[in-house]
Motif scaffolding. Structure first.
Motif, short mmCIF file in Angstrom:
data_model
loop_
_atom_site.label_atom_id
_atom_site.label_comp_id
_atom_site.label_asym_id
_atom_site.label_seq_id
_atom_site.Cartn_x
_atom_site.Cartn_y
_atom_site.Cartn_z
N TYR A 96 -74.57 20.27 -26.75
CA TYR A 96 -75.63 19.40 -26.24
C TYR A 96 -77.01 20.01 -26.51
CZ TYR A 96 -78.65 17.26 -22.66
OH TYR A 96 -79.68 16.64 -21.99
N TYR A 97 -77.15 21.29 -26.22
CA TYR A 97 -78.45 21.95 -26.43
C TYR A 97 -78.73 22.13 -27.93
CZ TYR A 97 -78.44 22.92 -21.43
OH TYR A 97 -78.44 22.79 -20.07
N ALA A 98 -77.70 22.43 -28.71
CA ALA A 98 -77.87 22.61 -30.15
C ALA A 98 -78.31 21.32 -30.83
CB ALA A 98 -76.59 23.13 -30.78
N LEU A 99 -77.89 20.18 -30.27
CA LEU A 99 -78.26 18.87 -30.83
C LEU A 99 -79.62 18.38 -30.32
CD1 LEU A 99 -74.78 17.10 -30.58
CD2 LEU A 99 -75.94 17.81 -32.68
N GLY A 100 -80.36 19.24 -29.63
CA GLY A 100 -81.69 18.88 -29.15
C GLY A 100 -81.64 17.96 -27.94
N PHE A 101 -80.82 18.33 -26.94
CA PHE A 101 -80.66 17.56 -25.71
C PHE A 101 -80.07 16.17 -25.99
CE2 PHE A 101 -84.33 20.39 -24.98
CZ PHE A 101 -83.79 21.20 -24.00
N HIS A 102 -79.10 16.12 -26.88
CA HIS A 102 -78.40 14.86 -27.17
C HIS A 102 -76.93 15.01 -26.81
CE1 HIS A 102 -77.11 11.15 -28.96
NE2 HIS A 102 -76.32 11.79 -29.80
N TRP A 103 -76.40 14.06 -26.02
CA TRP A 103 -75.01 14.12 -25.53
C TRP A 103 -74.19 13.04 -26.22
CZ3 TRP A 103 -72.37 17.51 -22.60
CH2 TRP A 103 -71.13 17.12 -22.09
N PRO A 104 -73.34 13.41 -27.18
CA PRO A 104 -72.56 12.41 -27.92
C PRO A 104 -71.15 12.20 -27.37
CG PRO A 104 -72.46 14.49 -29.07
CD PRO A 104 -73.20 14.75 -27.78
N PHE A 105 -70.84 12.80 -26.21
CA PHE A 105 -69.45 12.84 -25.73
C PHE A 105 -69.10 11.78 -24.69
CE2 PHE A 105 -70.79 17.27 -26.68
CZ PHE A 105 -70.03 17.46 -27.82
N GLY A 106 -70.03 10.92 -24.34
CA GLY A 106 -69.73 9.83 -23.41
C GLY A 106 -70.04 10.17 -21.96
N GLU A 107 -70.15 9.11 -21.16
CA GLU A 107 -70.52 9.23 -19.74
C GLU A 107 -69.47 9.96 -18.92
OE1 GLU A 107 -72.27 8.83 -16.02
OE2 GLU A 107 -73.17 8.64 -18.01
N THR A 108 -68.17 9.71 -19.17
CA THR A 108 -67.10 10.31 -18.37
C THR A 108 -67.13 11.83 -18.47
OG1 THR A 108 -65.70 8.36 -18.72
CG2 THR A 108 -64.61 10.36 -17.95
N LEU A 109 -67.22 12.34 -19.70
CA LEU A 109 -67.25 13.79 -19.89
C LEU A 109 -68.54 14.39 -19.33
CD1 LEU A 109 -65.44 15.99 -21.00
CD2 LEU A 109 -66.57 15.78 -23.21
N CYS A 110 -69.63 13.63 -19.39
CA CYS A 110 -70.90 14.09 -18.82
C CYS A 110 -70.76 14.29 -17.31
CB CYS A 110 -72.01 13.09 -19.13
SG CYS A 110 -73.61 13.54 -18.42
N ARG A 111 -70.15 13.33 -16.64
CA ARG A 111 -69.95 13.44 -15.19
C ARG A 111 -69.02 14.60 -14.86
NH1 ARG A 111 -69.58 7.36 -12.51
NH2 ARG A 111 -71.14 6.38 -13.86
N LEU A 112 -67.98 14.78 -15.67
CA LEU A 112 -67.02 15.85 -15.42
C LEU A 112 -67.66 17.23 -15.56
CD1 LEU A 112 -64.04 16.36 -14.76
CD2 LEU A 112 -63.58 16.43 -17.23
N THR A 113 -68.46 17.43 -16.61
CA THR A 113 -69.12 18.73 -16.79
C THR A 113 -70.17 18.97 -15.70
OG1 THR A 113 -70.67 17.70 -18.35
CG2 THR A 113 -68.77 18.83 -19.30
N ALA A 114 -70.83 17.90 -15.25
CA ALA A 114 -71.79 18.03 -14.15
C ALA A 114 -71.06 18.45 -12.87
CB ALA A 114 -72.53 16.72 -13.93
N LEU A 115 -69.89 17.84 -12.64
CA LEU A 115 -69.08 18.19 -11.46
C LEU A 115 -68.68 19.66 -11.49
CD1 LEU A 115 -67.53 17.06 -8.94
CD2 LEU A 115 -65.57 16.77 -10.46
N ILE A 116 -68.22 20.12 -12.66
CA ILE A 116 -67.81 21.53 -12.81
C ILE A 116 -68.99 22.46 -12.59
CG2 ILE A 116 -66.98 23.24 -14.49
CD1 ILE A 116 -65.21 21.01 -15.67
N PHE A 117 -70.15 22.07 -13.12
CA PHE A 117 -71.36 22.88 -12.95
C PHE A 117 -71.70 23.06 -11.48
CE2 PHE A 117 -75.93 22.66 -12.10
CZ PHE A 117 -76.35 23.85 -12.66
N TYR A 118 -71.74 21.96 -10.73
CA TYR A 118 -72.13 22.04 -9.32
C TYR A 118 -71.04 22.68 -8.46
CZ TYR A 118 -76.30 19.36 -10.34
OH TYR A 118 -77.51 18.95 -10.86
#
Length: 366
Positions: A96-118
Motif C-alpha cells: 500500500y505504501y509502495a504504491l503511493g497510498f493506493h489500496w488495490p486489495f478491496g474493502e474486505t481486506l482493508c477492514r481486516l488489516t485495520a482490525l488486526i492493527f488495532y
C-alpha cells in the motif's frame, strides 16, 4: 445601445469559476507520497523481518518452557501472539505504501488489516499494563502475590483482556475503511473516519482509555516498586541481589521505554489535533502536517512489535539462557557445516590433483 458581446463574456466567467473553485477547496493530504513510498516500505519491511524473528524466537522458548508457565510468562505469551498476528497484515501495508497510498486489495481486506492493527495496539497496551501490575504485586505485596499470581487467575485476566480488546475493535468491521479519491483508493487513513459524528470526542476518549490510564497505572507501579526496593535495600543490603527485584525493575523500566518511544508520539499527535478541531477548522497546511505526522508516528507505534520480545527477555526467568543456547547451537551448526564443507572441498581438490599427477606420463610425452 446594447452590447452584443455580453453573452460570451458571461459564459467565460462561468467556465472559469467552475474550474477554479474545486482547486481552491482541494487540499492534498498526500503531498509527501514520493518520500513516503520509499521510507515507509523500508521501515515496515524492517519491522516485518525483526518482528517475525524476535517473536518467533520468543515463541520457541515459550514452547520449550510450557511446563513452567506462570502469570508473567502468560501475559508475555499473549503479547507475543498479538505481535505475530500483526506481522501477517504487514505485507499488504508495505505494498500500500509502495504504491503511493493506493489500496488495490478491496474493502474486505482493508477492514481486516485495520482490525488486526488495532487489536495489536490495544492488546499490546493492555498486556504491558498487566505485566506491570504483576511485577507490582511480586515486589510490593509478595504475600498477596502468591494468591493473585496463580495461573488460573492469570488465564481469566487474559480472557478478559482479549474480550476488552475485541469489544473495542470489532465495531471497526461495520465501518468503511477505504475511500475512493482522485488518484488512489486509500485504506485506514484518518480522513476516511472524518464522517463519523463526534469523531474528536471519540478519539480523545480512546486516547484516555487506551493510553493515558494505562500509562498512569504503569508509572504508579514503577514508583511503588522503586520505593519498595529502596526501602528493602536500606533495611537489608543483601536483598539488592534478589533476582525477583531486579527482574521487576528491569521489566517496568523497559515497558515505560516502549510506551515513551512507541505510543507517546502517536497519541500526542492525535490529542493536539483533536483539540484544534474542537476549537476551529484546521487550515490545509495543518491538516497536511497532521497526516504526515500520523504516518510516521503510526510506524513508531507499530515498532513495539519488535521491542516486545525484549520485555519477555527481562520478565521471564531463563529466557536469556535459552536464547543464548539456541543461538550458540545455530552458530555451532553453521560453523560445523562450514568446516565440513571446507574439508570436503579440500579433499576433493587434493583428490583431483592426485589424479592429475597419476594421469601424466613419466617422460612428459603424450
Amino acid at each position: 445601445m446594447a452590447f452584443p458581446p455580453e453573452a460570451p463574456v458571461v459564459k467565460i466567467v462561468t467556465v472559469t469559476t467552475a474550474f477554479t473553485t474545486p482547486q481552491t477547496n482541494f487540499c492534498d493530504l498526500y503531498e509527501h507520497q514520493n518520500t513516503a513510498r520509499i521510507l515507509l516500505p523500508v521501515f515496515y519491511s524492517f519491522i516485518l523481518i525483526l518482528g517475525v524473528f524476535g517473536n518467533g524466537l520468543a515463541l520457541v522458548v515459550i514452547f520449550k518452557n510450557r511446563k513452567k508457565i506462570n502469570s508473567t510468562t502468560l501475559y508475555s505469551t499473549n503479547l507475543v501472539l498479538s505481535d505475530i498476528l500483526f506481522t501477517t497484515a504487514l505485507p499488504t501495508r508495505i505494498a500500500y505504501y509502495a504504491l503511493g497510498f493506493h489500496w488495490p486489495f478491496g474493502e474486505t481486506l482493508c477492514r481486516l488489516t485495520a482490525l488486526i492493527f488495532y487489536i495489536n495496539t490495544y492488546a499490546g497496551v493492555n498486556f504491558m499494563t498487566c505485566l506491570s501490575i504483576d511485577r507490582f504485586f511480586a515486589v510490593v505485596h509478595p504475600f498477596r502475590y502468591n494468591k493473585i499470581r496463580r495461573i488460573k487467575h492469570a488465564k481469566y485476566i487474559c480472557i478478559f483482556v482479549w474480550f476488552l480488546v475485541f469489544s473495542q475493535t470489532l465495531p471497526l468491521l461495520i465501518q468503511s475503511m477505504s475511500n475512493e479519491e482522485r488518484e488512489r483508493t486509500t485504506c485506514m487513513e484518518y480522513p476516511n473516519f472524518e464522517k463519523i459524528p463526534h469523531l474528536p470526542w471519540i478519539l480523545l476518549a480512546a486516547c484516555l482509555i487506551g493510553y493515558i490510564i494505562p500509562l498512569e497505572i504503569i508509572l504508579f507501579c514503577y514508583s511503588k516498586i522503586s520505593c519498595k526496593l529502596f526501602q528493602t535495600a536500606k533495611e537489608n543490603p543483601l536483598t539488592e541481589k534478589s533476582g525477583i527485584n531486579k527482574k521487576a525493575i528491569n521489566t517496568i523500566i523497559f515497558v515505560i521505554v516502549v510506551f515513551v518511544i512507541c505510543f507517546t508520539p502517536y497519541h500526542i499527535a492525535i490529542i493536539q489535533h483533536m483539540i484544534k478541531k474542537l476549537q476551529y477548522h484546521p487550515l490545509c497546511s495543518e491538516q497536511q502536517t497532521f497526516q504526515k505526522t500520523l504516518h510516521y508516528t503510526v510506524f513508531l507505534m507499530n515498532f513495539n512489535c519488535c521491542m516486545d520480545p525484549f520485555i519477555y527477555f527481562f520478565a521471564c526467568k531463563g529466557y536469556k539462557r535459552r536464547i543464548m543456547k539456541i543461538l550458540k547451537r545455530q552458530v555451532s551448526i553453521s560453523v560445523s557445516s562450514a568446516v565440513r564443507s571446507a574439508h570436503e572441498e579440500s579433499s576433493r581438490e587434493m583428490g583431483e590433483t592426485h589424479m592429475t599427477i597419476l594421469s601424466k606420463p613419466s617422460n612428459g610425452k603424450l
